[in-house]
Design a protein around this motif. Sequence first.
Motif, short mmCIF file in Angstrom:
data_model
loop_
_atom_site.label_atom_id
_atom_site.label_comp_id
_atom_site.label_asym_id
_atom_site.label_seq_id
_atom_site.Cartn_x
_atom_site.Cartn_y
_atom_site.Cartn_z
N ALA A 33 43.16 31.11 -3.03
CA ALA A 33 43.25 29.75 -3.59
C ALA A 33 44.67 29.20 -3.53
CB ALA A 33 42.76 29.76 -5.03
N GLN A 34 44.78 27.94 -3.14
CA GLN A 34 46.05 27.24 -3.10
C GLN A 34 45.84 25.82 -3.59
OE1 GLN A 34 47.42 27.58 0.99
NE2 GLN A 34 48.78 29.26 0.43
N ALA A 35 46.94 25.21 -4.06
CA ALA A 35 46.90 23.81 -4.47
C ALA A 35 47.69 22.99 -3.44
CB ALA A 35 47.48 23.67 -5.86
N HIS A 57 50.70 22.87 -20.39
CA HIS A 57 50.44 24.04 -19.53
C HIS A 57 51.06 25.30 -20.13
CE1 HIS A 57 50.21 26.51 -15.89
NE2 HIS A 57 51.51 26.72 -16.00
N ARG A 113 50.26 35.68 -8.82
CA ARG A 113 49.06 35.95 -8.02
C ARG A 113 48.71 37.43 -8.06
NH1 ARG A 113 47.83 37.56 -2.87
NH2 ARG A 113 45.89 36.70 -2.00
N ARG A 146 51.46 26.98 -10.74
CA ARG A 146 50.81 26.70 -12.03
C ARG A 146 49.38 27.23 -12.04
NH1 ARG A 146 55.67 25.95 -13.24
NH2 ARG A 146 56.59 23.91 -12.89
N LEU A 147 48.70 27.10 -10.90
CA LEU A 147 47.33 27.59 -10.80
C LEU A 147 47.28 29.09 -11.08
CD1 LEU A 147 44.31 27.41 -9.85
CD2 LEU A 147 45.18 27.80 -7.52
N TRP A 148 48.16 29.86 -10.42
CA TRP A 148 48.13 31.31 -10.59
C TRP A 148 48.70 31.74 -11.93
CZ3 TRP A 148 45.03 34.34 -8.12
CH2 TRP A 148 44.57 33.96 -6.86
N ALA A 180 48.09 30.10 -14.70
CA ALA A 180 46.92 29.93 -15.58
C ALA A 180 45.89 31.03 -15.34
CB ALA A 180 46.30 28.55 -15.35
N ARG A 181 45.65 31.37 -14.08
CA ARG A 181 44.66 32.40 -13.77
C ARG A 181 45.08 33.77 -14.32
NH1 ARG A 181 42.18 31.78 -7.69
NH2 ARG A 181 40.75 30.05 -8.15
N ALA A 240 52.36 23.43 -7.64
CA ALA A 240 51.00 23.34 -8.19
C ALA A 240 50.26 24.66 -8.01
CB ALA A 240 50.25 22.21 -7.50
N THR A 241 50.50 25.33 -6.88
CA THR A 241 49.89 26.64 -6.66
C THR A 241 50.41 27.64 -7.68
OG1 THR A 241 49.66 26.19 -4.29
CG2 THR A 241 49.54 28.49 -4.98
#
Length: 273
Positions: free
Chosen positions: A148-150, A47, A127, A158-160, A162-163, A155-156
């Motif tokens: 968006a949420q995980a 990641h 975010r 990591r999502l943001w 990456a975004r 996890a959320t």
Amino acid sequence: MRFSLPLSLAGLAAILTFAVTGAAFAREVRQPDRPAPVVSMRSLVDHYRTLTWNYQRAAHAERTRTSYSYRRSSDRAYLQWSIDTWTQRAYRARQQALATIHRKLAVDLPKPPRLHAQLFDRLSYSRRLALRLRRIYPGSVTRRFASAQAATDRATYRLWEARSAQAAVAVSEHAAAKAADPAQPGIPPFLRDAFLCIHRYEGAWNSNTGNGYYGGLQMDLAFQSLYGGDFLGRWGTADNWPVWAQITAAVRAYQSGRGFFPWPNTARACGLL
């Protein structure tokens, strides 16, 4: 030794209470945390490696090399070191990428928290950064994207993370053309449009392939020095100039009497020669 019956019952109750609560306390406090699975640690290294590479791409910087040895390792200490190392690299690469975007597009971006700030602060920043960059390119944000949420906060996060890195790449690669200001003083609209057409046949605005020509209009150093010496001194070679500055230098050459002849083939393709 004699005890009265009430005292015996009270003592027994106290002993039983202590035994039960003590056992519960032992289960709660003394139970060691489960170590993260090795596969999860490897995934976390991946990641942050991906984040680093994306931000380096956005900054047009050389990509940090790796042997991928962490993918074959089960040594938790080594994997934790790899996580920490790539986390720091991603943080520095993000700083470099955002500084590049700010310089080239003159846009304001949110200020980052420190590397090891609270999770909530880091999540909120990632975010905000992703949404700010998305509003630059492609120019809008859907409600579904923004909400968006995980499954968990981490996890959320990591999502943001990456975004935001992906958005930085998109802005770096696709938003530069928007920086060509139609109202930039000294750039007549017909010349701006002409050089935007020439650019489509020449190269990316940040092009530096090592052939001696730079930027979206493929200017060599002599050309840059003659028609964009002020930009050369401020930002370095033309691949680091804002789009309007590259077009300004080309317009200066055109207005000096050279016309479109420095770009014979691509100007002909645009119907300018």
